[in-house]
Design a protein around this motif. Structure first.
Motif, PDB file in Angstrom:
ATOM      1  N   LEU A  29       6.781 -53.930  44.355  1.00  8.13           N
ATOM      2  CA  LEU A  29       6.845 -53.157  45.596  1.00  8.13           C
ATOM      3  C   LEU A  29       7.084 -51.676  45.310  1.00  8.13           C
ATOM      4  O   LEU A  29       6.387 -50.804  45.829  1.00  8.13           O
ATOM      5  CB  LEU A  29       7.953 -53.715  46.498  1.00  8.13           C
ATOM      6  CG  LEU A  29       8.120 -53.030  47.846  1.00  8.13           C
ATOM      7  CD1 LEU A  29       6.806 -53.051  48.628  1.00  8.13           C
ATOM      8  CD2 LEU A  29       9.211 -53.700  48.653  1.00  8.13           C
ATOM      9  N   LEU A  30       8.050 -51.406  44.440  1.00 15.32           N
ATOM     10  CA  LEU A  30       8.380 -50.004  44.176  1.00 15.32           C
ATOM     11  C   LEU A  30       7.227 -49.275  43.498  1.00 15.32           C
ATOM     12  O   LEU A  30       6.901 -48.155  43.869  1.00 15.32           O
ATOM     13  CB  LEU A  30       9.646 -49.910  43.320  1.00 15.32           C
ATOM     14  CG  LEU A  30      10.949 -50.146  44.093  1.00 15.32           C
ATOM     15  CD1 LEU A  30      12.108 -50.278  43.124  1.00 15.32           C
ATOM     16  CD2 LEU A  30      11.221 -49.004  45.065  1.00 15.32           C
ATOM     17  N   ALA A  31       6.606 -49.920  42.507  1.00 15.30           N
ATOM     18  CA  ALA A  31       5.534 -49.230  41.775  1.00 15.30           C
ATOM     19  C   ALA A  31       4.316 -49.003  42.655  1.00 15.30           C
ATOM     20  O   ALA A  31       3.552 -48.072  42.418  1.00 15.30           O
ATOM     21  CB  ALA A  31       5.143 -50.024  40.527  1.00 15.30           C
ATOM     22  N   SER A  32       4.118 -49.857  43.679  1.00 13.27           N
ATOM     23  CA  SER A  32       2.963 -49.616  44.546  1.00 13.27           C
ATOM     24  C   SER A  32       3.297 -48.591  45.629  1.00 13.27           C
ATOM     25  O   SER A  32       2.418 -48.153  46.353  1.00 13.27           O
ATOM     26  CB  SER A  32       2.459 -50.923  45.164  1.00 13.27           C
ATOM     27  OG  SER A  32       3.421 -51.473  46.039  1.00 13.27           O
ATOM     28  N   LYS A  33       4.553 -48.210  45.727  1.00 11.58           N
ATOM     29  CA  LYS A  33       4.937 -47.230  46.751  1.00 11.58           C
ATOM     30  C   LYS A  33       5.276 -45.854  46.187  1.00 11.58           C
ATOM     31  O   LYS A  33       5.295 -44.873  46.919  1.00 11.58           O
ATOM     32  CB  LYS A  33       6.172 -47.732  47.526  1.00 11.58           C
ATOM     33  CG  LYS A  33       5.941 -49.015  48.298  1.00 11.58           C
ATOM     34  CD  LYS A  33       5.099 -48.777  49.527  1.00 11.58           C
ATOM     35  CE  LYS A  33       4.792 -50.075  50.247  1.00 11.58           C
ATOM     36  NZ  LYS A  33       3.630 -49.966  51.114  1.00 11.58           N
ATOM     37  N   MET A  34       5.654 -45.791  44.892  1.00 11.90           N
ATOM     38  CA  MET A  34       6.070 -44.490  44.344  1.00 11.90           C
ATOM     39  C   MET A  34       5.804 -44.457  42.841  1.00 11.90           C
ATOM     40  O   MET A  34       5.653 -45.501  42.219  1.00 11.90           O
ATOM     41  CB  MET A  34       7.551 -44.243  44.644  1.00 11.90           C
ATOM     42  CG  MET A  34       8.482 -45.279  44.053  1.00 11.90           C
ATOM     43  SD  MET A  34      10.230 -44.905  44.337  1.00 11.90           S
ATOM     44  CE  MET A  34      10.383 -45.264  46.060  1.00 11.90           C
ATOM     45  N   PRO A  35       5.744 -43.253  42.263  1.00 10.77           N
ATOM     46  CA  PRO A  35       5.531 -43.165  40.819  1.00 10.77           C
ATOM     47  C   PRO A  35       6.608 -43.930  40.052  1.00 10.77           C
ATOM     48  O   PRO A  35       7.772 -43.946  40.483  1.00 10.77           O
ATOM     49  CB  PRO A  35       5.631 -41.665  40.529  1.00 10.77           C
ATOM     50  CG  PRO A  35       5.362 -40.995  41.828  1.00 10.77           C
ATOM     51  CD  PRO A  35       5.857 -41.924  42.884  1.00 10.77           C
TER      52      PRO A  35
END
Ligand SMILES: [Zn+2]
Length: 473
Positions: free
Chosen positions: A148-154
């Protein structure tokens, strides 16, 4: 008072390895919480945030222990069957430890291993039962966090944000690798779902009103570095190591799912998204499958709206041959404005006075009338570059005449612009097109795929443990 006792406690130090019942460990955690409350109450320079952080630390080792015991019990309880073919495993041996990170700290589970004669492979059924089969050392909850985090932010930000909010430590490179692994899993699942959608007979659903399916496509550029470590070599050859590639975007929705917000803004309650780096073929098949899932098979008709790029019409003819086609109204207006600038140069007042009635005519009457006006303007020009420029625009309007049925479209309550897909492009670009970012094709596709699972409300298909439903938020 100072706050030294709020310093983070390393949960691995506190690790309870005893066989004490969880109730005893819980009582110990509860004592810790009581102390924290007392200290918090007596301290003047702490707000509730301090207690929130401390309370989470007080129960961390209890939760870790609970997860450890649960994982071990589940592993012990898993029958020795091949998770792929269900064949009974042979040459069974116990006590193969595996250590991995969970949301509450590192745990180790002893699993049984056996050989599947049918698959001719060693299998560890407990890994599948625990959801560890496809990951290198992270529990499903941590896998989800990375995805989730990697698809939302660097990833460099993601790594810091993750540790700050949850205490889970995933170094940047590890988080990146884990997110991509999850993205690749999402891609495999997507192919399966797309195949199902393409081969399944549409369910005969009782539709009270016939509806139209609206389909939109667009593309934007992504910067990728294809040849890692080859930059110097490429530069000597006069080539640049970074390149821009197309990301293809599609969206589809039922017209009867389009409504209005309280403020009168158009909102679409259910919408399918596709985003892919695998070229037009990938877009064509993925968007077709998505449209089928969203009800294309039962639709009374379909409408493709686009900015007029040639590839989009070709793709529409090829995959959605029954669909009507409409040129995005605002692109048509831009072409009218281009004629206006040729005729009136920098004279904004004249340009506006000429443009306004034409735009109204295009919207409320017909493209043929507009073309007539353009031809009149053309006839008054003496020739040369200006006339050529206007001629080009006249040709453009002729070419798309059949795609400019704005009056009829508006009467039927259909959109005349491709706003939704352009908004999708903007949102995607916020994440994928930051300064200084480079991507590789495989990495892009994995992250784009995760993003589409999220946006299509299929996140739970990837992470069944999650209770979060993006559609409800
Ligand atoms: Zn097998």
């Amino acid at each position: 008072m100072n706050a030294t006792y709020l310093e983070p406690v390393d949960s691995t130090v506190q690790r309870a390895t005893s066989s004490e019942p969880l109730a005893v460990l819980a009582a110990r955690s509860a004592c810790g919480l009581e102390h924290s409350i007392q200290r918090f109450t007596a301290t003047s320079d702490q707000n509730l945030g301090h207690l929130e952080v401390q309370a989470a630390q007080d129960v961390q080792s209890l939760l870790r222990e609970a997860v450890q015991r649960g994982a071990q019990a589940k592993a012990d309880n898993t029958p020795p069957l091949c998770p792929v073919c269900q064949q009974k495993l042979s040459r069974l041996s116990a006590d193969h430890p595996r250590t991995f990170d969970t949301r509450f700290g590192t745990i180790t589970v002893n699993r049984a291993r056996g050989y599947c004669k049918r698959c001719r492979k060693w299998r560890v059924p407990a890994d599948t039962a625990l959801g560890l089969a496809e990951t290198a050392g992270y529990s499903p909850a941590v896998q989800e966090m990375a995805a989730l985090l990697a698809s939302k932010m660097p990833v460099e930000e993601a790594s810091v944000v993750l540790e700050h909010l949850t205490g889970v430590k995933l170094p940047r490179a590890t988080l990146d690798r884990e997110a991509r692994r999850q993205g690749q899993r999402a891609q495999r699942l997507r192919s399966q779902l797309d195949q199902q959608a393409a081969t399944q007979k549409p369910q005969l659903e009782l539709t009270l009103e016939p509806y139209q399916m609206i389909i939109q496509m667009d593309a934007w550029n992504i910067r990728e570095r294809d040849d890692w470590g080859q930059s110097a070599v490429l530069r000597r050859r006069g080539q640049e190591p970074e390149r821009w590639h197309w990301v293809y975007i599609g969206t589809c929705f039922r017209l009867d799912h389009r409504g209005q917000s309280a403020g009168g803004r158009p909102v679409i309650s259910e919408r399918g998204f596709v985003a892919t780096r695998t070229g037009m073929d990938g877009l064509r098949e993925q968007l077709h499958a998505e449209a089928l899932r969203r009800g294309l098979g039962q639709a009374a008709g379909a409408l493709v709206i686009s900015d007029g790029a040639v590839w989009i019409w070709r793709l529409a003819d090829d995959r959605f041959p029954q669909a009507r086609q409409r040129l995005d109204f605002y692109h048509a207006v831009q072409h009218l404005a281009a004629v206006g600038r040729t005729l009136f140069g920098e004279d904004q007042a004249k340009l506006k006075a000429w443009l306004k009635p034409l735009v109204q005519q295009l919207k409320n009457e017909s493209a043929i009338k507009v073309i007539g006006q353009l031809q009149q303007a053309l006839a008054q020009l003496p020739g040369g570059p200006a006339a050529e420029a206007v001629q080009r625009e006249v040709n453009y309007f002729h070419e798309h005449e059949d795609r400019m049925d704005y009056r009829a479209g508006r009467r039927r309550g259909e959109p005349i612009g491709s706003g939704p897909v352009e908004a999708t492009c903007r949102q995607n670009q916020c994440r994928f097109k930051r300064p200084g970012q480079f991507w590789s094709q495989t990495g892009d596709e994995a992250l784009l795929c995760l993003e589409t699972f999220w946006r299509n409300d299929r996140w739970r298909l990837l992470f069944p443990h999650t209770s979060f439903d993006p559609a409800q938020n």
